[in-house]
Design a protein around this motif. Structure first.
Motif, short mmCIF file in Angstrom:
data_model
loop_
_atom_site.label_atom_id
_atom_site.label_comp_id
_atom_site.label_asym_id
_atom_site.label_seq_id
_atom_site.Cartn_x
_atom_site.Cartn_y
_atom_site.Cartn_z
N MET A 187 0.90 -1.17 0.17
CA MET A 187 0.00 -0.12 -0.01
C MET A 187 0.99 1.35 -0.03
SD MET A 187 -2.89 1.33 2.67
CE MET A 187 -1.92 1.33 4.33
N THR A 188 0.60 2.17 -0.92
CA THR A 188 1.39 3.57 -0.60
C THR A 188 0.42 4.40 -0.28
OG1 THR A 188 2.49 2.72 -2.78
CG2 THR A 188 2.51 5.07 -2.51
N ILE A 189 1.01 5.13 0.65
CA ILE A 189 0.24 6.61 0.97
C ILE A 189 1.12 7.67 0.69
CG2 ILE A 189 -0.45 7.61 3.23
CD1 ILE A 189 -0.79 5.04 4.66
N THR A 190 0.36 8.65 0.02
CA THR A 190 0.95 10.00 -0.44
C THR A 190 0.77 10.99 0.70
OG1 THR A 190 0.56 9.15 -2.73
CG2 THR A 190 0.97 11.56 -2.35
N MET A 191 1.74 11.60 1.16
CA MET A 191 1.75 12.68 2.12
C MET A 191 2.34 14.00 1.41
SD MET A 191 2.55 10.84 5.57
CE MET A 191 2.36 12.17 6.49
N PRO A 192 1.89 15.08 2.14
CA PRO A 192 2.48 16.39 1.67
C PRO A 192 3.69 16.40 2.19
CG PRO A 192 0.60 16.79 3.18
CD PRO A 192 0.60 15.25 2.82
N LYS A 193 4.44 17.48 1.52
CA LYS A 193 5.96 17.62 1.89
C LYS A 193 5.96 17.76 3.62
CE LYS A 193 10.10 19.22 0.35
NZ LYS A 193 10.86 17.96 -0.48
N ILE A 194 4.95 18.94 3.90
CA ILE A 194 5.02 19.16 5.29
C ILE A 194 3.82 18.94 6.13
CG2 ILE A 194 5.40 21.19 6.86
CD1 ILE A 194 7.05 22.41 4.75
N THR A 195 3.88 17.94 7.01
CA THR A 195 2.36 17.63 7.80
C THR A 195 2.65 17.95 9.19
OG1 THR A 195 2.08 16.04 6.09
CG2 THR A 195 0.79 15.75 8.01
N PRO A 196 1.80 18.89 9.85
CA PRO A 196 1.99 19.19 11.17
C PRO A 196 1.65 17.94 11.99
CG PRO A 196 0.51 20.79 10.22
CD PRO A 196 1.11 19.76 9.34
N HIS A 197 2.49 17.61 12.83
CA HIS A 197 2.46 16.38 14.07
C HIS A 197 1.81 16.95 15.40
CE1 HIS A 197 3.93 12.93 11.95
NE2 HIS A 197 3.88 12.01 13.14
N LEU A 198 0.89 16.83 15.86
CA LEU A 198 0.56 17.14 17.20
C LEU A 198 0.60 15.85 18.05
CD1 LEU A 198 -2.87 18.89 16.11
CD2 LEU A 198 -0.51 19.80 16.81
N VAL A 199 1.39 15.99 18.98
CA VAL A 199 1.71 14.92 19.86
C VAL A 199 0.86 15.26 21.21
CG1 VAL A 199 3.29 13.39 21.05
CG2 VAL A 199 3.76 14.83 18.99
N PHE A 200 -0.02 14.12 21.59
CA PHE A 200 -0.91 14.24 22.98
C PHE A 200 -0.34 13.30 23.84
CE2 PHE A 200 -3.05 15.77 19.16
CZ PHE A 200 -4.07 16.84 19.58
N ASN A 201 -0.87 13.28 24.99
CA ASN A 201 -0.62 12.19 25.78
C ASN A 201 -1.33 10.86 25.63
OD1 ASN A 201 -0.37 10.81 28.41
ND2 ASN A 201 -1.61 11.61 29.56
N ASP A 202 -2.69 11.03 25.67
CA ASP A 202 -3.23 9.80 24.95
C ASP A 202 -4.71 10.24 24.43
OD1 ASP A 202 -4.78 10.54 27.44
OD2 ASP A 202 -4.80 8.72 28.46
N GLN A 203 -4.95 11.39 23.88
CA GLN A 203 -5.96 11.98 23.55
C GLN A 203 -6.08 12.24 21.74
OE1 GLN A 203 -4.52 14.60 25.76
NE2 GLN A 203 -5.83 14.87 27.33
N ALA A 204 -5.13 11.61 21.28
CA ALA A 204 -4.82 11.92 19.79
C ALA A 204 -6.30 11.58 19.04
CB ALA A 204 -3.86 10.85 19.01
N GLU A 205 -6.70 10.36 19.17
CA GLU A 205 -8.00 10.12 18.51
C GLU A 205 -9.17 10.88 18.88
OE1 GLU A 205 -10.62 6.13 17.10
OE2 GLU A 205 -9.60 6.10 19.19
N GLU A 206 -9.25 11.19 20.05
CA GLU A 206 -10.45 12.21 20.56
C GLU A 206 -10.19 13.50 20.14
OE1 GLU A 206 -11.42 14.26 24.62
OE2 GLU A 206 -11.04 12.24 24.88
N ALA A 207 -8.80 14.02 19.98
CA ALA A 207 -8.78 15.43 19.74
C ALA A 207 -9.06 15.40 17.99
CB ALA A 207 -7.42 15.68 19.82
N ALA A 208 -8.56 14.44 17.17
CA ALA A 208 -8.80 14.58 15.93
C ALA A 208 -10.26 14.31 15.38
CB ALA A 208 -7.91 13.24 15.15
N GLN A 209 -10.92 13.71 16.34
CA GLN A 209 -12.34 13.49 16.02
C GLN A 209 -12.97 14.90 16.27
OE1 GLN A 209 -13.41 10.28 18.18
NE2 GLN A 209 -13.31 8.86 16.52
N PHE A 210 -12.66 15.41 17.41
CA PHE A 210 -13.24 16.88 17.81
C PHE A 210 -12.78 17.83 16.65
CE2 PHE A 210 -12.26 20.95 20.08
CZ PHE A 210 -13.47 21.34 20.58
#
Length: 161
Positions: free
Chosen positions: A1-24
């Motif tokens: 599987m090939t995933i194409t990503m943009p050249k720059i992608t912001p990474h937000l690092v959470f304690n344990d709320q990544a999925e909850e925050a992304a859904q929000f």
């Protein structure tokens, strides 16, 4: 599987709320979606099977949320700047994003996860960079006096009325 990503992608690092925050975030911004999730492998003990990363789009901007543990926190040293086309969009984001967080001065807010955002009309960047320093300063003074940015007030400051 090939995933194409943009050249720059912001990474937000959470304690344990990544999925909850992304859904929000996806629930607030138009044209947004969760793209995929990865999970911690079984061999990592307590984290086995937990969400590791969430890749998502916020109105076309690709981002990644990561569950990295309690040593990661956010600061106002970096923020997500949102260009809004109309006052209605500013108003909507200003009410939804800081739910459980803090509204600050000059169009800044901090959401309930600690991520800093700047909610501004698209034209404000053009106004504060106008070659006429008096126009630009009037707009900066107006922004400095506000909490939520009011587009009509900025237009009046720009025009000198």
């Amino acid at each position: 599987m090939t995933i194409t990503m943009p050249k720059i992608t912001p990474h937000l690092v959470f304690n344990d709320q990544a999925e909850e925050a992304a859904q929000f975030y996806v629930s607030i911004f138009r044209n947004s979606a969760i793209l995929n999730k990865t999970y911690y492998p079984d061999k990592v003990g307590a984290l086995a099977g937990a969400v590791r990363t969430v890749r998502f789009h916020l109105d076309g901007q690709e981002m990644i949320a990561v569950n990295g543990g309690p040593s990661f926190t956010f600061s106002d040293g970096i923020s997500l700047y949102v260009n809004c086309d109309a006052q209605e969009e500013i108003d909507e984001l200003w009410e939804k994003l800081p739910e459980g967080g803090i509204k600050e001065r000059c169009g800044w807010l901090r959401d309930k996860y600690g991520v800093y955002w700047q909610i501004n009309p698209t034209v404000s960047w053009q106004m504060v960079n106008d070659p006429d320093p008096e126009k630009a300063q009037r707009v900066m003074d107006a922004i400095d006096s506000m909490t939520k940015i009011d587009l009509e007030t900025l237009k009046q400051a720009y025009a000198g009325t």
